[in-house]
Design an enzyme around this catalytic site. Structure first.
Site, PDB file in Angstrom:
ATOM      1  N   LYS A  37       0.947  -1.210   0.034  1.00 32.70           N
ATOM      2  CA  LYS A  37       0.084   0.008  -0.121  1.00 32.70           C
ATOM      3  C   LYS A  37       0.723   1.028   0.190  1.00 32.70           C
ATOM      4  CE  LYS A  37      -0.483   0.036   5.059  1.00 32.70           C
ATOM      5  NZ  LYS A  37      -1.245   0.515   6.199  1.00 32.70           N
ATOM      6  N   TYR A 253      15.075  30.763   6.324  1.00 30.18           N
ATOM      7  CA  TYR A 253      13.649  31.594   6.661  1.00 30.18           C
ATOM      8  C   TYR A 253      13.816  31.879   8.058  1.00 30.18           C
ATOM      9  CZ  TYR A 253      11.763  30.577   1.882  1.00 30.18           C
ATOM     10  OH  TYR A 253      11.515  30.589   0.836  1.00 30.18           O
TER      11      TYR A 253
END
Lengths: 362, 362
Positions: A37, A253
């Site tokens: 999955k 940042y």
């Protein structure tokens, strides 16, 4: 010197196959199934299914959603794909189209849906609840099943909550509950309780079928002892630029890092847009290989979408185009996850889904 | 009652276009460009580029990697795609094939590579460093450019470190540095300094071109005041199962939640495999709409790969197939990010890359 810009993901399929064989041997004589999955935890389901089907004779696969099986079924024509999230109005068409898809039924409502829409020749799986309190029939719901309904399933399954903690009280509680449910409601039906973690908990956890997922991809699902699995994933990225960082300057940042002395920095072409956790800001480790040695450096400032900045003051002779290692056998995704405050499952599932990665399979 | 299994991502392209027009107006007369890297922050670059190109006349796009532009260029034949990570041995073939791709040159080494491999008709961008200490020419490197080299670029750009904090000292420092570099080295070249956040910092930050990214997708890049952008992303998932949780029972992996009283729980079909941050474990909020009211519930236990478990004791009449809201205009991805301990950029960039999502565009 090369100028390179793209991050690189390397997957070692030989190691993946070795892991499968080791796990299958421990669990023998239980049938091994592979959990593919979420694009095989990011490794790439098409390639993983093909390798396991052709080279390891795997015939049972678990996926979460029917749509994940759409392209996989034809790659493994004699295999079954068990769909963990089950069947509903938004997937019934796919089940009808691809009879290799087998729904896992987890609630009376879904059972009713199946009975109204049953596909001939397909026997579904029933999931029962034994302590995780997630998907699965509770006992009051099992009591309402007719004798005929109790015999309609190809497999009865449940899932462990704490299988990665060897002595957790939940393990004993869950196996006891599971054995009681089997005996009471499904005495004739094959059973499955364990994913990778349960394989290491002993024979009584193996039942008739084991669902091999995380450990297949190299994750240590028995963290109470050193990893017995081989590494499958290597994450690399090129140095785009090397620069001088003057004392007092800020980095990244929000200016969360300030240089307390003159430093040398490298801008490396990978970021959270590629799946690297942003929580590695000012924490994550980055490695360089020089003259046969592995040199550890640190991410400074915030991880941005496409780049990280590393303090490479201690790496002599570094050049643009040199390769930084974010994860490899000497520093696995489990180690990265520890630094990032999460589990390697989450990081793996994010990597590799981005077309920006140059993906290579060994 | 429907039985549904797939999570749903809804993108509102009308709101995205409105955001673009609002931002373009604030920045006018600067040229608006759209940042569509990282699959347009997960929204889907092909659809975003087409919408902006056809309905908003956008002709300038920014991507991170050349490979991202491969399928986009033909959708916007008269547009340019500026490649922020630049050009190298691993992308030169793409630049040669698609002359709409324009490299952003950030280092002397990359400039040398460009000069050795220049593509006729393409004028590259130069990135200069003004305080972020990420990619870009430092001043000692600019000094070495010949007069001819100083005039070879179509744009000189830099990037703000703290543009989302209105009064941060870095903003004044960076604009001053940028103006000095322009005047000294690139007096004749058009200039760009600001992404979405800089648009709100005033006219001097707009320069000749603004790079509209996060705010386009509804993120509040001026968090010091209420969001002026419209919401673009809605994240929903169906309830797969509703169950009774007895007092004393544990929930989810590692049994991190224990019920202190009898509760009602819902298992909802979305998990970290879909991009929901695992750090929302025992913290995240999930909403249900009932009779025109929005009811808040909480994630209990760990977020797993495909599912979350919510305490829905206070939601009357809930049924299988009902829709849970993980993010919408009343609880945006900025709010989710606050709960998850990260920024909405990171969450957005993870959503939508998974084929399991049922994606819908409005």
């Amino acid at each position: 010197m090369n100028i390179l810009t793209r991050p690189i993901l390397e997957f070692n399929l030989n190691n993946l196959l070795d892991n499968y064989n080791v796990l299958a041997k421990i669990a023998s004589p239980a049938t091994p199934a592979a959990v593919v999955k979420d694009d095989s935890y990011g490794v790439g389901s098409a390639i993983v299914v093909q390798a396991l089907y052709e080279k390891a004779n795997c015939r049972n696969f678990f996926i979460a959603h029917a749509v994940e099986g759409e392209k996989l079924a034809s790659l493994a024509p004699n295999a079954k794909f068990f769909v963990l999230q089950g069947i509903g109005d938004d997937s019934i068409a796919l089940f009808k189209k691809i009879p290799q898809l087998v729904p896992v039924i987890s609630s009376p409502q879904m059972l009713k849906f199946w009975q109204d829409n049953a596909i001939s020749g397909v026997k579904p799986v029933i999931q029962v609840e034994t302590g995780l309190n997630r998907l699965g029939f509770r006992e009051d719901e099992l009591k309402k099943l007719t004798p005929q309904e109790r015999e309609m399933f190809c497999l009865v399954m449940s899932h462990l909550a704490c299988g990665d903690e060897k002595d957790h009280f939940m393990n004993a509680h869950q196996i006891e509950t599971f054995e009681y449910i089997k005996k009471t409601y499904f005495p004739k039906t094959p059973a499955s309780l364990s994913a990778s973690d349960g394989v290491f908990l002993g024979e009584n956890f193996h039942q008739d079928l084991v669902r091999l997922g995380a450990a297949l991809y190299g994750i240590n699902t028995a963290p109470y002892r050193p990893n017995q699995m081989k590494n499958v994933v290597t994450v690399k990225a090129p140095v785009l630029q090397i620069a001088h960082l003057p004392k007092g300057d800020f980095v990244g940042y929000s200016a969360t890092y300030r240089a307390s002395s003159d430093r040398k920095i490298a801008i490396v072409s990978i970021g959270y847009g590629d799946g690297l956790p942003r929580s590695l800001s000012n924490i994550g480790k980055v490695f360089f290989k020089k003259d046969g040695k592995i040199i550890e450096t640190r991410i400074i400032g915030r991880v941005s979408m496409d780049n990280i900045i590393c303090d490479v003051t201690n790496v002599d002779g570094l050049q643009c185009g040199d390769i930084a290692y974010l994860a490899d056998d000497f520093y696995t995704l489990d180690d990265v996850a520890l630094d990032a405050g999460t589990i390697s499952y989450e990081i793996m599932s994010r990597l590799g889904k981005n077309p920006r990665f140059d993906k290579r399979y060994i």
